[in-house]
Scaffold this motif. Structure first.
Motif, PDB file in Angstrom:
ATOM      1  N   GLU A   1      -1.471  10.703  -2.779  1.00 14.45           N
ATOM      2  CA  GLU A   1      -0.778  10.669  -1.489  1.00 14.45           C
ATOM      3  C   GLU A   1       0.688  10.276  -1.654  1.00 14.45           C
ATOM      4  OE1 GLU A   1      -1.115   8.730   2.984  1.00 14.45           O
ATOM      5  OE2 GLU A   1      -2.526   8.111   1.441  1.00 14.45           O
ATOM      6  N   TYR A   2       0.946   9.255  -2.489  1.00 16.02           N
ATOM      7  CA  TYR A   2       2.340   8.865  -2.719  1.00 16.02           C
ATOM      8  C   TYR A   2       3.027   9.841  -3.664  1.00 16.02           C
ATOM      9  CZ  TYR A   2       6.543   6.894  -4.483  1.00 16.02           C
ATOM     10  OH  TYR A   2       7.860   6.765  -4.849  1.00 16.02           O
TER      11      TYR A   2
ATOM     12  N   THR B   1       4.225  13.325  -2.593  1.00  8.75           N
ATOM     13  CA  THR B   1       5.347  13.453  -1.661  1.00  8.75           C
ATOM     14  C   THR B   1       6.666  13.688  -2.380  1.00  8.75           C
ATOM     15  OG1 THR B   1       4.156  12.157  -0.012  1.00  8.75           O
ATOM     16  CG2 THR B   1       6.541  12.353   0.279  1.00  8.75           C
TER      17      THR B   1
ATOM     18  N   ALA C   1       5.062   2.177   0.487  1.00  5.76           N
ATOM     19  CA  ALA C   1       5.852   2.903  -0.514  1.00  5.76           C
ATOM     20  C   ALA C   1       6.445   4.185   0.062  1.00  5.76           C
ATOM     21  CB  ALA C   1       4.988   3.212  -1.736  1.00  5.76           C
ATOM     22  N   LEU C   2       5.666   4.917   0.836  1.00  3.67           N
ATOM     23  CA  LEU C   2       6.163   6.171   1.414  1.00  3.67           C
ATOM     24  C   LEU C   2       7.294   5.928   2.412  1.00  3.67           C
ATOM     25  CD1 LEU C   2       2.877   8.206   1.874  1.00  3.67           C
ATOM     26  CD2 LEU C   2       4.813   8.783   0.390  1.00  3.67           C
TER      27      LEU C   2
ATOM     28  N   ASP D   1       0.823  -1.207   0.000  1.00  2.00           N
ATOM     29  CA  ASP D   1       0.000   0.000   0.000  1.00  2.00           C
ATOM     30  C   ASP D   1       0.860   1.261   0.000  1.00  2.00           C
ATOM     31  OD1 ASP D   1       0.970   0.087   2.620  1.00  2.00           O
ATOM     32  OD2 ASP D   1      -0.971  -0.282   3.541  1.00  2.00           O
ATOM     33  N   THR D   2       0.188   2.399   0.014  1.00  2.00           N
ATOM     34  CA  THR D   2       0.859   3.689  -0.043  1.00  2.00           C
ATOM     35  C   THR D   2       1.796   3.894   1.133  1.00  2.00           C
ATOM     36  OG1 THR D   2      -0.991   4.619  -1.271  1.00  2.00           O
ATOM     37  CG2 THR D   2       0.454   6.181  -0.161  1.00  2.00           C
ATOM     38  N   ASP D   3       1.388   3.509   2.318  1.00  2.00           N
ATOM     39  CA  ASP D   3       2.238   3.680   3.492  1.00  2.00           C
ATOM     40  C   ASP D   3       3.560   2.930   3.324  1.00  2.00           C
ATOM     41  OD1 ASP D   3       2.657   4.631   6.275  1.00  2.00           O
ATOM     42  OD2 ASP D   3       2.611   2.484   6.730  1.00  2.00           O
TER      43      ASP D   3
ATOM     44  N   TYR E   1      10.313   5.278   0.331  1.00  2.00           N
ATOM     45  CA  TYR E   1      10.756   6.534  -0.285  1.00  2.00           C
ATOM     46  C   TYR E   1      11.486   7.410   0.738  1.00  2.00           C
ATOM     47  CZ  TYR E   1      10.750  11.321  -1.799  1.00  2.00           C
ATOM     48  OH  TYR E   1      11.156  12.601  -2.080  1.00  2.00           O
ATOM     49  N   ARG E   2      10.942   7.509   1.937  1.00  2.00           N
ATOM     50  CA  ARG E   2      11.569   8.360   2.962  1.00  2.00           C
ATOM     51  C   ARG E   2      12.967   7.862   3.330  1.00  2.00           C
ATOM     52  NH1 ARG E   2       6.016   8.357   5.427  1.00  2.00           N
ATOM     53  NH2 ARG E   2       5.066  10.223   4.565  1.00  2.00           N
TER      54      ARG E   2
ATOM     55  N   VAL F   1      -0.394   2.103  -6.011  1.00  2.00           N
ATOM     56  CA  VAL F   1       0.404   2.497  -4.848  1.00  2.00           C
ATOM     57  C   VAL F   1       1.284   3.694  -5.196  1.00  2.00           C
ATOM     58  CG1 VAL F   1       2.322   1.753  -3.376  1.00  2.00           C
ATOM     59  CG2 VAL F   1       0.404   0.214  -3.787  1.00  2.00           C
ATOM     60  N   PHE F   2       1.811   3.718  -6.424  1.00  2.00           N
ATOM     61  CA  PHE F   2       2.754   4.756  -6.835  1.00  2.00           C
ATOM     62  C   PHE F   2       2.111   5.915  -7.601  1.00  2.00           C
ATOM     63  CE2 PHE F   2       5.202   0.754  -6.679  1.00  2.00           C
ATOM     64  CZ  PHE F   2       6.049   1.095  -5.632  1.00  2.00           C
TER      65      PHE F   2
END
Length: 151
Positions: free
Chosen positions: A64-65, A68, A29-30, A25-27, A33-34, A59-60
């Protein structure tokens, strides 16, 4: 199954960011990324010069993703034909999963999986030799690159 997201540098093959989760999910991926962003900042890389290439999975592509890295002045590049548009990333993912995937999936909880991935990434970056880097690890390649660059 655990869901692993990896970010790597195309030239050095170094994994610069990763995250593992129970969800794709997005979380997840984030978080990956972080980690990549922290590494790039530590290396004093101008984020305006960074291009992140990924597939068109939701997801990408979701705001939201995607918002960022875009807010960080990072450029995004998306595949049009799936894995055929990014053989470097697919090759890295395939090799990493071939070498470490079974070990990671055997972890009986997420906390253990995180520890295993951390060790695997450390091995990948520091010890595993890559034929495309002339028998060097990504970290050896980068040390040689920066030594040459300084001269």
């Amino acid at each position: 199954d655990y869901k692993l997201i990896l970010y790597s540098d195309k030239t050095s093959k170094r994994i610069i960011g990763w995250n593992i989760s129970l969800n794709d999910d997005t979380d997840n991926a984030l978080r990956a990324y972080r980690r990549a962003k922290r590494y790039l900042k530590k290396m004093k890389v101008n984020l305006k010069a960074v291009i992140i290439h990924q597939d068109q999975d939701s997801v990408f592509t979701g705001y939201e993703y995607a918002g960022t890295p875009l807010n960080d002045d990072v450029s995004l590049s998306f595949t049009e034909r799936g894995f055929k548009d990014n053989p470097c990333m697919e090759s890295r993912n395939g090799h990493f999963k071939d070498e470490y995937g079974e070990l990671i999936q055997e972890a009986d909880n997420l906390e253990k999986a995180v520890k295993i991935v951390r060790k695997c990434v450390f091995d990948w970056n520091g010890d595993r030799i890559h034929s495309s880097l002339k028998g060097r690890s990504p970290d050896e390649f980068l040390r040689a690159f920066y030594k040459i660059k300084r001269n």
